[in-house]
Design a protein around this motif. Structure first.
Motif, PDB file in Angstrom:
ATOM      1  N   VAL A 237       0.832  -1.207   0.000  1.00 52.12           N
ATOM      2  CA  VAL A 237       0.000   0.000   0.000  1.00 52.12           C
ATOM      3  C   VAL A 237       0.868   1.258   0.000  1.00 52.12           C
ATOM      4  O   VAL A 237       0.610   2.230  -0.710  1.00 52.12           O
ATOM      5  CB  VAL A 237      -0.947  -0.018   1.213  1.00 52.12           C
ATOM      6  N   SER A 238       1.931   1.224   0.796  1.00 50.42           N
ATOM      7  CA  SER A 238       2.822   2.377   0.850  1.00 50.42           C
ATOM      8  C   SER A 238       3.491   2.630  -0.491  1.00 50.42           C
ATOM      9  O   SER A 238       3.597   3.775  -0.947  1.00 50.42           O
ATOM     10  CB  SER A 238       3.896   2.158   1.930  1.00 50.42           C
ATOM     11  N   TYR A 239       3.929   1.550  -1.161  1.00 50.70           N
ATOM     12  CA  TYR A 239       4.624   1.701  -2.447  1.00 50.70           C
ATOM     13  C   TYR A 239       3.686   2.295  -3.490  1.00 50.70           C
ATOM     14  O   TYR A 239       4.030   3.265  -4.175  1.00 50.70           O
ATOM     15  CB  TYR A 239       5.148   0.347  -2.919  1.00 50.70           C
ATOM     16  N   PHE A 240       2.485   1.702  -3.613  1.00 52.96           N
ATOM     17  CA  PHE A 240       1.573   2.188  -4.639  1.00 52.96           C
ATOM     18  C   PHE A 240       1.063   3.585  -4.307  1.00 52.96           C
ATOM     19  O   PHE A 240       0.789   4.386  -5.194  1.00 52.96           O
ATOM     20  CB  PHE A 240       0.402   1.216  -4.812  1.00 52.96           C
ATOM     21  N   GLY A 241       0.932   3.868  -3.018  1.00 56.12           N
ATOM     22  CA  GLY A 241       0.563   5.221  -2.651  1.00 56.12           C
ATOM     23  C   GLY A 241       1.623   6.223  -3.055  1.00 56.12           C
ATOM     24  O   GLY A 241       1.325   7.312  -3.545  1.00 56.12           O
ATOM     25  N   TYR A 242       2.897   5.843  -2.856  1.00 55.60           N
ATOM     26  CA  TYR A 242       3.997   6.726  -3.260  1.00 55.60           C
ATOM     27  C   TYR A 242       4.015   6.908  -4.777  1.00 55.60           C
ATOM     28  O   TYR A 242       4.203   8.029  -5.266  1.00 55.60           O
ATOM     29  CB  TYR A 242       5.322   6.136  -2.787  1.00 55.60           C
ATOM     30  N   GLN A 243       3.819   5.790  -5.508  1.00 54.91           N
ATOM     31  CA  GLN A 243       3.807   5.899  -6.964  1.00 54.91           C
ATOM     32  C   GLN A 243       2.665   6.779  -7.439  1.00 54.91           C
ATOM     33  O   GLN A 243       2.804   7.560  -8.380  1.00 54.91           O
ATOM     34  CB  GLN A 243       3.694   4.490  -7.584  1.00 54.91           C
ATOM     35  N   PHE A 244       1.493   6.625  -6.790  1.00 59.61           N
ATOM     36  CA  PHE A 244       0.343   7.454  -7.156  1.00 59.61           C
ATOM     37  C   PHE A 244       0.668   8.935  -6.963  1.00 59.61           C
ATOM     38  O   PHE A 244       0.364   9.778  -7.807  1.00 59.61           O
ATOM     39  CB  PHE A 244      -0.856   7.047  -6.303  1.00 59.61           C
ATOM     40  N   TYR A 245       1.298   9.246  -5.825  1.00 59.27           N
ATOM     41  CA  TYR A 245       1.660  10.638  -5.555  1.00 59.27           C
ATOM     42  C   TYR A 245       2.691  11.139  -6.562  1.00 59.27           C
ATOM     43  O   TYR A 245       2.572  12.264  -7.078  1.00 59.27           O
ATOM     44  CB  TYR A 245       2.211  10.758  -4.140  1.00 59.27           C
ATOM     45  N   GLN A 246       3.714  10.303  -6.851  1.00 61.76           N
ATOM     46  CA  GLN A 246       4.760  10.725  -7.774  1.00 61.76           C
ATOM     47  C   GLN A 246       4.206  10.954  -9.168  1.00 61.76           C
ATOM     48  O   GLN A 246       4.586  11.908  -9.856  1.00 61.76           O
ATOM     49  CB  GLN A 246       5.879   9.670  -7.832  1.00 61.76           C
ATOM     50  N   ASP A 247       3.281  10.064  -9.608  1.00 64.59           N
ATOM     51  CA  ASP A 247       2.738  10.197 -10.953  1.00 64.59           C
ATOM     52  C   ASP A 247       1.938  11.475 -11.121  1.00 64.59           C
ATOM     53  O   ASP A 247       1.870  12.037 -12.209  1.00 64.59           O
ATOM     54  CB  ASP A 247       1.842   8.987 -11.275  1.00 64.59           C
ATOM     55  N   ARG A 248       1.300  11.932 -10.044  1.00 63.09           N
ATOM     56  CA  ARG A 248       0.397  13.076 -10.174  1.00 63.09           C
ATOM     57  C   ARG A 248       0.953  14.373  -9.619  1.00 63.09           C
ATOM     58  O   ARG A 248       0.592  15.448 -10.076  1.00 63.09           O
ATOM     59  CB  ARG A 248      -0.946  12.741  -9.503  1.00 63.09           C
ATOM     60  N   PHE A 249       1.791  14.271  -8.610  1.00 61.93           N
ATOM     61  CA  PHE A 249       2.239  15.489  -7.964  1.00 61.93           C
ATOM     62  C   PHE A 249       3.763  15.614  -7.883  1.00 61.93           C
ATOM     63  O   PHE A 249       4.272  16.709  -7.670  1.00 61.93           O
ATOM     64  CB  PHE A 249       1.661  15.566  -6.544  1.00 61.93           C
ATOM     65  N   ASP A 251       7.876  15.413  -8.985  1.00 64.36           N
ATOM     66  CA  ASP A 251       8.694  15.808 -10.127  1.00 64.36           C
ATOM     67  C   ASP A 251       9.160  14.576 -10.884  1.00 64.36           C
ATOM     68  O   ASP A 251       9.381  13.510 -10.306  1.00 64.36           O
ATOM     69  CB  ASP A 251       9.920  16.600  -9.648  1.00 64.36           C
ATOM     70  N   ASP A 252       9.302  14.727 -12.214  1.00 64.37           N
ATOM     71  CA  ASP A 252       9.790  13.624 -13.031  1.00 64.37           C
ATOM     72  C   ASP A 252      11.267  13.374 -12.734  1.00 64.37           C
ATOM     73  O   ASP A 252      12.037  14.325 -12.599  1.00 64.37           O
ATOM     74  CB  ASP A 252       9.606  13.951 -14.516  1.00 64.37           C
ATOM     75  N   PRO A 253      11.675  12.115 -12.637  1.00 65.14           N
ATOM     76  CA  PRO A 253      13.096  11.821 -12.395  1.00 65.14           C
ATOM     77  C   PRO A 253      13.970  12.433 -13.481  1.00 65.14           C
ATOM     78  O   PRO A 253      13.658  12.342 -14.667  1.00 65.14           O
ATOM     79  CB  PRO A 253      13.142  10.290 -12.435  1.00 65.14           C
ATOM     80  N   ASP A 254      15.056  13.059 -13.077  1.00 70.35           N
ATOM     81  CA  ASP A 254      15.894  13.770 -14.034  1.00 70.35           C
ATOM     82  C   ASP A 254      17.329  13.823 -13.512  1.00 70.35           C
ATOM     83  O   ASP A 254      17.566  13.790 -12.291  1.00 70.35           O
ATOM     84  CB  ASP A 254      15.360  15.192 -14.233  1.00 70.35           C
ATOM     85  N   PHE A 255      18.280  13.857 -14.461  1.00 73.14           N
ATOM     86  CA  PHE A 255      19.673  14.067 -14.101  1.00 73.14           C
ATOM     87  C   PHE A 255      19.921  15.567 -13.922  1.00 73.14           C
ATOM     88  O   PHE A 255      19.095  16.405 -14.316  1.00 73.14           O
ATOM     89  CB  PHE A 255      20.617  13.530 -15.182  1.00 73.14           C
ATOM     90  N   ALA A 256      21.057  15.887 -13.354  1.00 76.15           N
ATOM     91  CA  ALA A 256      21.448  17.285 -13.189  1.00 76.15           C
ATOM     92  C   ALA A 256      22.701  17.550 -14.012  1.00 76.15           C
ATOM     93  O   ALA A 256      23.594  16.709 -14.100  1.00 76.15           O
ATOM     94  CB  ALA A 256      21.711  17.595 -11.713  1.00 76.15           C
ATOM     95  N   GLY A 257      22.751  18.710 -14.644  1.00 77.90           N
ATOM     96  CA  GLY A 257      23.947  19.100 -15.377  1.00 77.90           C
ATOM     97  C   GLY A 257      23.909  18.724 -16.840  1.00 77.90           C
ATOM     98  O   GLY A 257      22.913  18.248 -17.371  1.00 77.90           O
ATOM     99  N   ASP A 291       9.320  11.265 -19.327  1.00 78.16           N
ATOM    100  CA  ASP A 291       8.469  12.393 -18.968  1.00 78.16           C
ATOM    101  C   ASP A 291       9.274  13.671 -18.736  1.00 78.16           C
ATOM    102  O   ASP A 291       8.815  14.772 -19.062  1.00 78.16           O
ATOM    103  CB  ASP A 291       7.666  12.053 -17.711  1.00 78.16           C
ATOM    104  N   ALA A 292      10.465  13.503 -18.164  1.00 73.76           N
ATOM    105  CA  ALA A 292      11.303  14.685 -17.944  1.00 73.76           C
ATOM    106  C   ALA A 292      11.679  15.325 -19.283  1.00 73.76           C
ATOM    107  O   ALA A 292      11.669  16.557 -19.419  1.00 73.76           O
ATOM    108  CB  ALA A 292      12.557  14.304 -17.164  1.00 73.76           C
ATOM    109  N   SER A 318      20.765  16.426 -18.042  1.00 71.62           N
ATOM    110  CA  SER A 318      19.436  16.872 -17.658  1.00 71.62           C
ATOM    111  C   SER A 318      18.596  16.981 -18.924  1.00 71.62           C
ATOM    112  O   SER A 318      19.112  17.197 -20.023  1.00 71.62           O
ATOM    113  CB  SER A 318      19.498  18.222 -16.947  1.00 71.62           C
ATOM    114  N   ALA A 319      17.300  16.810 -18.769  1.00 69.73           N
ATOM    115  CA  ALA A 319      16.422  16.831 -19.933  1.00 69.73           C
ATOM    116  C   ALA A 319      16.503  18.178 -20.658  1.00 69.73           C
ATOM    117  O   ALA A 319      16.512  18.230 -21.892  1.00 69.73           O
ATOM    118  CB  ALA A 319      14.995  16.536 -19.502  1.00 69.73           C
ATOM    119  N   ALA A 320      16.573  19.264 -19.897  1.00 71.15           N
ATOM    120  CA  ALA A 320      16.656  20.585 -20.522  1.00 71.15           C
ATOM    121  C   ALA A 320      17.947  20.745 -21.313  1.00 71.15           C
ATOM    122  O   ALA A 320      17.954  21.319 -22.416  1.00 71.15           O
ATOM    123  CB  ALA A 320      16.559  21.665 -19.435  1.00 71.15           C
ATOM    124  N   SER A 321      19.057  20.207 -20.786  1.00 71.56           N
ATOM    125  CA  SER A 321      20.332  20.292 -21.510  1.00 71.56           C
ATOM    126  C   SER A 321      20.288  19.468 -22.785  1.00 71.56           C
ATOM    127  O   SER A 321      20.843  19.875 -23.820  1.00 71.56           O
ATOM    128  CB  SER A 321      21.465  19.798 -20.610  1.00 71.56           C
TER     129      SER A 321
END
Length: 573
Positions: A237-249, A251-257, A291-292, A318-321
């Motif tokens: 329940v905790s895992y799927f709850g976290y995934q639900f939150y991440q999918d909707r609220f 930030d998309d996983p992204d590298f830096a630089g 998604d990023a 990073s996606a922007a770079s």
């Protein structure tokens, strides 16, 4: 007799049950000599003042308001089983005078008094005031209660799988709920056998359902299993709850630089949208999530202009770079085929990009051209110099070292065929007075070679169609295009003498042969093809470019000659 569930009612009784001799009923000793309604066995009654009922037939209630003697448990249920209503408490005189039974018939025999609303008296018994009462409600029916027939002897062993000495009801001592009394054995510590008295445990084991089957007991392993299941469920329940939150609220996983310095080549196919590009970059390790990249592309004003081709990027950007670098010409590593390029030039470019020996791609094209995807209408034409001419479509191609020449050529032929199908080359050829689509591609190649701008293409196509007419008064069916001569000579010259042009016998030389050449002389782009498909209708026969950038069109040779003289004068010829 109905057998009530264990822990809720009485079970068949046997006279040899030791519980009736050791104070099993609430820890109290049965009074000796007191008559019991249960087949004559001693029965304990709490010593309370006995109420004597008077003559109910006269309405006299001498015992009204005095403490009442409760009915024995089994007598009460037995009475209910035969349809008798017990009245353990005092009666309201108003209700007693026929309010509850005013619709019932009056009988003359035994049960009812002859007078209206009279009740039969209940004579008392000093030993058992309730054991031998006459049937007041139905004198014609035999009353079994208080006799030996009221409780038949116990069934013989083996009849129902329960031994006689085990069928008696278990007396209750103090309140100790078991699994059937409202407390679950798991929480009552039912798995600890040492904490239960030996006598009681033995009786429970013998009374097990199924005639001897022991009770199921839960041990420490069951507790551990339940804990593991509950813990796993909570984790899920905790895992799927976290995934639900991440999918909707989240930030998309992204590298830096701008990357880790490790370069990688990524090929983006034609027509790929943002998600397809993101998947290709993620697969190559450039971005961390699709998604990023899509978000970064949407945030960049020019993000939608990313084209297909090969890009040199870095891992862990990073996606922007990544978006910014892909929009820069520095990242593009594509093979660019310009409009109007001839096949011979394209073969050389492919050899160089693949880092193979010069002439390798031309040899593959000559040998395997039928295996590279040409449509049926583009094959088996006579006197064609290169069957693939006109089908290496001008565009940007992701070509990198390690690919095979045949694979690169297939990409180009496929794109040319798709473009011709999209524009309707095969369907419209006949309406333009041409023999087949092959000739239409040839006209488009001439328009591409002779035109100096896209604005010229429709006018240039009309010149071709007008000159091809055998009876035209201007050229008599001769095209006389310098570009066809240059093609067969594999050159690109402007200053050509008429003697040189008209004396060279070759099918591609339109100064020597009437009509179209055997095939295309270059690879036309989309605008040239559109011009060939939809020419103007202004009567143009001649054209000339005075500055090399624009063309001027005329209808007569005299008008054309004036422009030629003007051109020669500008060059001091």
């Amino acid at each position: 007799m109905t057998e009530y569930g264990r822990g809720q009612g009485s079970e068949p009784w046997h006279p040899e049950d030791p519980l009736y001799g050791d104070g099993g009923w609430g820890g109290q000793q049965a009074h000796q000599g007191q008559q019991s309604p249960h087949g004559g066995q001693p029965q304990h009654y709490p010593e309370q003042p006995q109420q004597q009922y008077g003559d109910w037939g006269t309405g006299d209630q001498s015992g009204y308001g005095q403490p009442q003697q409760p009915y024995p448990y089994d007598q009460q249920y037995a009475a209910q089983a035969h349809g008798h209503q017990q009245y353990p408490g005092p009666q309201d005189p108003g209700h007693q005078q026929g309010q509850g039974y005013h619709h019932q018939q009056q009988y003359d025999t035994g049960g009812w008094a002859t007078g209206p609303h009279q009740q039969v008296s209940y004579p008392g018994d000093p030993q058992d005031p309730y054991g031998q009462q006459a049937g007041a409600y139905d004198a014609g029916r035999q009353d079994y209660y208080g006799t030996s027939d009221a409780y038949p002897p116990p069934e013989p062993p083996g009849r129902r799988g329960v031994e006689p000495e085990l069928a008696a009801p278990e007396p209750e001592t103090d309140w100790d709920p078991g699994p059937d009394q409202g407390e679950h054995a798991f929480f009552a510590g039912g798995d600890d056998d040492d904490d239960e008295p030996e006598g009681r445990r033995g009786r429970d084991d013998k009374r097990g359902r199924g005639g001897g089957k022991p009770k199921k007991r839960r041990n420490g392993m069951a507790c551990l299993l339940v804990a593991v299941i509950l813990g796993g469920g909570l984790a899920g329940v905790s895992y799927f709850g976290y995934q639900f939150y991440q999918d909707r609220f989240g930030d998309d996983p992204d590298f830096a630089g701008g990357g880790n310095g490790q370069q990688v080549s990524v090929e983006i196919p034609k027509g790929a949208d943002g998600y397809a590009i993101g998947r290709a970059l993620k697969s190559a390790g450039v971005v961390k999530s699709v998604d990023a990249f899509v978000s970064a592309q949407a945030d960049n004003p020019e993000g939608r202009s990313i084209q297909d081709g090969v890009y040199t990027l870095q891992k862990q950007m990073s996606a922007a770079s990544a978006v910014e670098l892909m929009l820069s010409p520095e990242s593009r590593d594509n093979l660019i085929i310009a409009e109007g390029r001839r096949n011979a030039d394209i073969y050389r470019l492919i050899d160089k990009r693949l880092d193979v020996e010069a002439g390798t791609t031309a040899a593959v094209a000559k040998k395997d051209y039928k295996k590279l995807g040409l449509p049926a209408w583009a094959q088996n034409h006579a006197q064609v110099k290169d069957p693939l001419e006109g089908f290496l479509y001008p565009s940007s191609y992701g070509v990198s070292e390690g690919q095979k020449p045949a694979d690169v050529l297939k990409q180009m032929v496929e794109r040319a065929t798709a473009t011709y199908d999209k524009l309707g080359v095969e369907k419209k050829a006949e309406s333009l007075g041409l023999e087949d689509p092959w000739q239409l591609v040839t006209v488009a190649s001439l328009v591409q070679a002779e035109g100096t701008s896209h604005d010229d293409f429709r006018k240039m196509a009309e010149v071709v169609y007008n000159r091809m007419k055998p009876g035209n008064p201007q050229t008599n069916g001769m095209l006389e295009f310098d570009s066809t001569y240059n093609y067969i000579k594999n050159q690109s010259k402007i200053d050509l003498s008429l003697s040189e042009l008209r004396n060279y016998d070759n099918p591609y030389n339109t100064y020597f042969h009437k009509g179209l050449p055997p095939g295309p002389i270059d690879n036309p782009g989309e605008d040239a093809i559109k011009g060939a498909l939809k020419p103007t209708d202004d009567g143009w026969y001649y054209f000339i470019s005075l500055d090399g950038k624009t063309s001027k069109f005329t209808r007569t040779n005299a008008e054309h000659q004036k422009l030629v003289d003007q051109f020669n004068a500008s060059r001091n010829n």
